[in-house]
Design a protein around this motif. Structure first.
Motif, PDB file in Angstrom:
ATOM      1  N   LYS A  41     -69.169  28.529 -73.245  1.00 23.87           N
ATOM      2  CA  LYS A  41     -68.930  27.736 -74.452  1.00 23.87           C
ATOM      3  C   LYS A  41     -68.063  26.537 -74.107  1.00 23.87           C
ATOM      4  O   LYS A  41     -68.245  25.458 -74.627  1.00 23.87           O
ATOM      5  CB  LYS A  41     -68.217  28.583 -75.515  1.00 23.87           C
ATOM      6  CG  LYS A  41     -69.119  29.591 -76.186  1.00 23.87           C
ATOM      7  CD  LYS A  41     -68.448  30.230 -77.389  1.00 23.87           C
ATOM      8  CE  LYS A  41     -67.211  31.029 -77.051  1.00 23.87           C
ATOM      9  NZ  LYS A  41     -67.468  32.252 -76.247  1.00 23.87           N
ATOM     10  N   GLU A  42     -67.098  26.788 -73.202  1.00 28.19           N
ATOM     11  CA  GLU A  42     -66.146  25.725 -72.908  1.00 28.19           C
ATOM     12  C   GLU A  42     -65.962  25.523 -71.413  1.00 28.19           C
ATOM     13  O   GLU A  42     -64.864  25.246 -70.958  1.00 28.19           O
ATOM     14  CB  GLU A  42     -64.808  26.046 -73.575  1.00 28.19           C
ATOM     15  CG  GLU A  42     -64.929  26.037 -75.080  1.00 28.19           C
ATOM     16  CD  GLU A  42     -63.601  26.235 -75.777  1.00 28.19           C
ATOM     17  OE1 GLU A  42     -63.227  25.373 -76.582  1.00 28.19           O
ATOM     18  OE2 GLU A  42     -62.947  27.244 -75.502  1.00 28.19           O
ATOM     19  N   SER A  43     -67.061  25.679 -70.679  1.00 26.24           N
ATOM     20  CA  SER A  43     -66.960  25.440 -69.235  1.00 26.24           C
ATOM     21  C   SER A  43     -68.347  25.228 -68.651  1.00 26.24           C
ATOM     22  O   SER A  43     -69.350  25.561 -69.272  1.00 26.24           O
ATOM     23  CB  SER A  43     -66.302  26.630 -68.547  1.00 26.24           C
ATOM     24  OG  SER A  43     -67.204  27.709 -68.510  1.00 26.24           O
ATOM     25  N   ILE A  45     -70.219  26.151 -64.886  1.00 25.78           N
ATOM     26  CA  ILE A  45     -69.959  26.958 -63.691  1.00 25.78           C
ATOM     27  C   ILE A  45     -70.991  26.603 -62.615  1.00 25.78           C
ATOM     28  O   ILE A  45     -72.193  26.642 -62.894  1.00 25.78           O
ATOM     29  CB  ILE A  45     -70.086  28.470 -64.002  1.00 25.78           C
ATOM     30  CG1 ILE A  45     -69.398  28.846 -65.312  1.00 25.78           C
ATOM     31  CG2 ILE A  45     -69.622  29.311 -62.835  1.00 25.78           C
ATOM     32  CD1 ILE A  45     -67.949  29.119 -65.244  1.00 25.78           C
ATOM     33  N   LYS A  59     -65.408  26.571 -61.564  1.00 26.02           N
ATOM     34  CA  LYS A  59     -65.446  26.583 -63.033  1.00 26.02           C
ATOM     35  C   LYS A  59     -64.783  25.298 -63.505  1.00 26.02           C
ATOM     36  O   LYS A  59     -63.612  25.040 -63.195  1.00 26.02           O
ATOM     37  CB  LYS A  59     -64.702  27.814 -63.563  1.00 26.02           C
ATOM     38  CG  LYS A  59     -64.638  27.877 -65.084  1.00 26.02           C
ATOM     39  CD  LYS A  59     -64.112  29.228 -65.545  1.00 26.02           C
ATOM     40  CE  LYS A  59     -63.965  29.279 -67.054  1.00 26.02           C
ATOM     41  NZ  LYS A  59     -63.479  30.590 -67.529  1.00 26.02           N
ATOM     42  N   GLU A 120     -63.312  33.129 -56.117  1.00 29.10           N
ATOM     43  CA  GLU A 120     -64.206  34.009 -55.351  1.00 29.10           C
ATOM     44  C   GLU A 120     -65.491  34.216 -56.152  1.00 29.10           C
ATOM     45  O   GLU A 120     -65.450  34.391 -57.375  1.00 29.10           O
ATOM     46  CB  GLU A 120     -63.496  35.356 -55.163  1.00 29.10           C
ATOM     47  CG  GLU A 120     -64.344  36.432 -54.577  1.00 29.10           C
ATOM     48  CD  GLU A 120     -63.699  37.825 -54.728  1.00 29.10           C
ATOM     49  OE1 GLU A 120     -64.294  38.780 -54.241  1.00 29.10           O
ATOM     50  OE2 GLU A 120     -62.607  37.932 -55.336  1.00 29.10           O
ATOM     51  N   LYS A 121     -66.633  34.232 -55.458  1.00 26.74           N
ATOM     52  CA  LYS A 121     -67.896  34.482 -56.158  1.00 26.74           C
ATOM     53  C   LYS A 121     -68.149  35.984 -56.231  1.00 26.74           C
ATOM     54  O   LYS A 121     -68.074  36.678 -55.225  1.00 26.74           O
ATOM     55  CB  LYS A 121     -69.045  33.811 -55.402  1.00 26.74           C
ATOM     56  CG  LYS A 121     -70.390  34.028 -56.046  1.00 26.74           C
ATOM     57  CD  LYS A 121     -71.459  33.227 -55.333  1.00 26.74           C
ATOM     58  CE  LYS A 121     -72.754  33.216 -56.093  1.00 26.74           C
ATOM     59  NZ  LYS A 121     -73.549  34.407 -55.981  1.00 26.74           N
ATOM     60  N   ILE A 122     -68.411  36.461 -57.428  1.00 24.69           N
ATOM     61  CA  ILE A 122     -68.716  37.879 -57.620  1.00 24.69           C
ATOM     62  C   ILE A 122     -70.230  38.035 -57.682  1.00 24.69           C
ATOM     63  O   ILE A 122     -70.908  37.326 -58.437  1.00 24.69           O
ATOM     64  CB  ILE A 122     -68.105  38.397 -58.948  1.00 24.69           C
ATOM     65  CG1 ILE A 122     -66.597  38.110 -59.017  1.00 24.69           C
ATOM     66  CG2 ILE A 122     -68.402  39.883 -59.150  1.00 24.69           C
ATOM     67  CD1 ILE A 122     -65.765  38.754 -57.949  1.00 24.69           C
ATOM     68  N   MET A 126     -73.553  40.133 -65.788  1.00 32.38           N
ATOM     69  CA  MET A 126     -72.746  40.340 -66.982  1.00 32.38           C
ATOM     70  C   MET A 126     -73.040  41.744 -67.552  1.00 32.38           C
ATOM     71  O   MET A 126     -74.207  42.149 -67.583  1.00 32.38           O
ATOM     72  CB  MET A 126     -73.187  39.300 -68.003  1.00 32.38           C
ATOM     73  CG  MET A 126     -72.099  38.667 -68.796  1.00 32.38           C
ATOM     74  SD  MET A 126     -72.852  37.693 -70.094  1.00 32.38           S
ATOM     75  CE  MET A 126     -72.931  36.110 -69.354  1.00 32.38           C
ATOM     76  N   TYR A 162     -69.388  39.961 -72.457  1.00 33.23           N
ATOM     77  CA  TYR A 162     -69.689  38.666 -71.832  1.00 33.23           C
ATOM     78  C   TYR A 162     -68.716  38.334 -70.698  1.00 33.23           C
ATOM     79  O   TYR A 162     -69.012  37.499 -69.858  1.00 33.23           O
ATOM     80  CB  TYR A 162     -69.608  37.533 -72.862  1.00 33.23           C
ATOM     81  CG  TYR A 162     -70.664  37.635 -73.930  1.00 33.23           C
ATOM     82  CD1 TYR A 162     -71.935  37.106 -73.730  1.00 33.23           C
ATOM     83  CD2 TYR A 162     -70.397  38.281 -75.139  1.00 33.23           C
ATOM     84  CE1 TYR A 162     -72.912  37.206 -74.701  1.00 33.23           C
ATOM     85  CE2 TYR A 162     -71.355  38.390 -76.117  1.00 33.23           C
ATOM     86  CZ  TYR A 162     -72.619  37.849 -75.895  1.00 33.23           C
ATOM     87  OH  TYR A 162     -73.586  37.963 -76.850  1.00 33.23           O
ATOM     88  N   LEU A 165     -68.193  41.497 -65.408  1.00 32.25           N
ATOM     89  CA  LEU A 165     -69.335  41.496 -64.490  1.00 32.25           C
ATOM     90  C   LEU A 165     -69.433  42.878 -63.848  1.00 32.25           C
ATOM     91  O   LEU A 165     -68.409  43.520 -63.569  1.00 32.25           O
ATOM     92  CB  LEU A 165     -69.174  40.431 -63.404  1.00 32.25           C
ATOM     93  CG  LEU A 165     -69.021  38.979 -63.893  1.00 32.25           C
ATOM     94  CD1 LEU A 165     -68.866  38.027 -62.707  1.00 32.25           C
ATOM     95  CD2 LEU A 165     -70.205  38.549 -64.750  1.00 32.25           C
TER      96      LEU A 165
HETATM   97  N1  LIG Z   1     -66.191  34.401 -60.180  1.00 33.66           N
HETATM   98  C1  LIG Z   1     -67.432  34.390 -60.624  1.00 33.66           C
HETATM   99  N2  LIG Z   1     -68.444  34.857 -59.854  1.00 33.66           N
HETATM  100  C2  LIG Z   1     -69.715  34.851 -60.311  1.00 33.66           C
HETATM  101  N3  LIG Z   1     -70.104  34.372 -61.504  1.00 33.66           N
HETATM  102  C3  LIG Z   1     -69.152  33.875 -62.320  1.00 33.66           C
HETATM  103  C4  LIG Z   1     -67.767  33.867 -61.940  1.00 33.66           C
HETATM  104  N4  LIG Z   1     -67.059  33.309 -62.935  1.00 33.66           N
HETATM  105  C5  LIG Z   1     -67.950  32.998 -63.907  1.00 33.66           C
HETATM  106  N5  LIG Z   1     -69.210  33.331 -63.557  1.00 33.66           N
HETATM  107  C6  LIG Z   1     -70.438  33.148 -64.346  1.00 33.66           C
HETATM  108  O1  LIG Z   1     -70.252  32.117 -65.320  1.00 33.66           O
HETATM  109  C7  LIG Z   1     -70.296  32.625 -66.657  1.00 33.66           C
HETATM  110  C8  LIG Z   1     -69.231  31.959 -67.536  1.00 33.66           C
HETATM  111  O2  LIG Z   1     -67.949  32.202 -66.971  1.00 33.66           O
HETATM  112  P1  LIG Z   1     -66.652  32.377 -67.904  1.00 33.66           P
HETATM  113  O3  LIG Z   1     -66.877  33.502 -68.851  1.00 33.66           O
HETATM  114  O4  LIG Z   1     -65.461  32.426 -67.015  1.00 33.66           O
HETATM  115  O5  LIG Z   1     -66.658  30.979 -68.660  1.00 33.66           O
HETATM  116  P2  LIG Z   1     -66.588  30.605 -70.215  1.00 33.66           P
HETATM  117  O6  LIG Z   1     -66.795  29.174 -70.361  1.00 33.66           O
HETATM  118  O7  LIG Z   1     -65.347  31.095 -70.785  1.00 33.66           O
HETATM  119  O8  LIG Z   1     -67.751  31.315 -70.885  1.00 33.66           O
HETATM  120  P3  LIG Z   1     -67.751  31.689 -72.446  1.00 33.66           P
HETATM  121  O9  LIG Z   1     -67.016  30.600 -73.174  1.00 33.66           O
HETATM  122  O10 LIG Z   1     -69.195  31.771 -72.772  1.00 33.66           O
HETATM  123  O11 LIG Z   1     -67.027  33.024 -72.488  1.00 33.66           O
HETATM  124  C9  LIG Z   1     -70.084  34.125 -66.483  1.00 33.66           C
HETATM  125  O12 LIG Z   1     -70.678  34.866 -67.519  1.00 33.66           O
HETATM  126  C10 LIG Z   1     -70.752  34.403 -65.156  1.00 33.66           C
HETATM  127  O13 LIG Z   1     -72.140  34.511 -65.297  1.00 33.66           O
END
Ligand SMILES: Nc1ncnc2c1ncn2[C@@H]1O[C@H](COP(=O)(O)OP(=O)(O)OP(=O)(O)O)[C@@H](O)[C@H]1O
Ligand SMILES: [Mg+2]
Length: 221
Positions: A41-43, A45, A59, A120-122, A126, A162, A165
């Motif tokens: 929503k606010e990023s 990736i 991110k 770090e990449k996981i 989800m 959400y 992971l």
């Molecule tokens: N460290 C990571 N390793 C692998 N995938 C990641 C990682 N961090 C984020 N992601 C992927 O990116 C997506 C969004 O990350 P995150 O929830 O941190 O951001 P967000 O902008 O807050 O999302 P939302 O606002 O929708 O909750 C995650 O659901 C995941 O699929």
């Protein structure tokens, strides 16, 4: 911002991205950017390649004003000072992950620059998009992580299917900028809300029902 000869300059949205990217190159963190792997929503990736050839996650925090609003209504962007808000979010996320990384299952924080954070990449999916074979076991694992987080003095504040992971039999809690400290007044309410989100999800999806009081006791004990 007033520059030489009184000429006005304004730092644009894209300019701020370029500055942060340059910062990450200069610190020798990132060597190249790959595919976009998430649209929060606010990023935004992206998968990135670190200078050690490891895949990391970048991110880009976009808090403060939505990207669409920025494109449609540029003057708003400057009034809201979104770059301070998004930079604070990246720093806040780094603060949480640095405090938790050695104790709790979270991605390792690598570096920040302005509104960028490299993690770090996981390798996982989800919780929302995973069909669990053994939901009871995973529920307990998640509550165990919530307990460890609480005992590190923190509450996630946006825990849900959400922001978890699943990597084989490991749960990893992501998305930390809104975390709060457990000594803050609203911590109890926030903790209960986090736990209820998880309980409701497992109840809806797997008909797994628990008592909030019992789960809360387990977390706090
Ligand atoms: N460290 C990571 N390793 C692998 N995938 C990641 C990682 N961090 C984020 N992601 C992927 O990116 C997506 C969004 O990350 P995150 O929830 O941190 O951001 P967000 O902008 O807050 O999302 P939302 O606002 O929708 O909750 C995650 O659901 C995941 O699929
Ligand atoms: Mg999220």
């Amino acid at each position: 911002m007033i520059g030489l000869n009184g000429v006005k300059y304004v730092l644009s949205y894209y300019g701020f991205d370029i500055l942060a990217l340059n910062g990450m190159y200069k610190k020798k963190i990132i060597q190249s950017i790959g595919d976009q792997v998430g649209y929060g929503k606010e990023s935004d990736i992206y998968e990135v390649l670190a200078v050690n050839d490891k895949p990391y996650i970048l991110k880009i925090h976009r808090e403060g004003v939505s990207f669409k609003k920025v494109l449609n209504n540029r003057p708003n962007m400057y009034k809201r000072n979104w770059f301070n808000i998004s930079t604070k979010s990246a720093l806040r996320e780094k603060e949480a992950l640095s405090r938790l990384y050695s104790y709790v299952s979270v991605p390792k924080p690598i570096a920040t620059d302005r509104h960028f954070i490299v993690l770090e990449k996981i390798n996982g999916t989800m919780l929302k998009y995973t069909r669990l074979e053994d939901p009871d076991w995973f529920f307990d694992e998640i509550i165990d992580e919530v307990k460890k987080i609480y005992h590190r003095g923190m509450v996630h504040g946006d825990l849900s299917e959400y922001n978890i992971l699943i990597d084989e039999d490991r749960v990893v809690i992501i998305d930390w900028p809104q975390f709060i400290y457990s000594k803050e007044d609203r911590a109890d309410k926030t903790l209960i809300n986090d736990i209820k989100n998880i309980m409701n999800y497992f109840s809806r999806r797997y008909s797994l029902n628990n008592e909030i009081d019992a789960v809360l006791k387990k977390v706090k004990d």
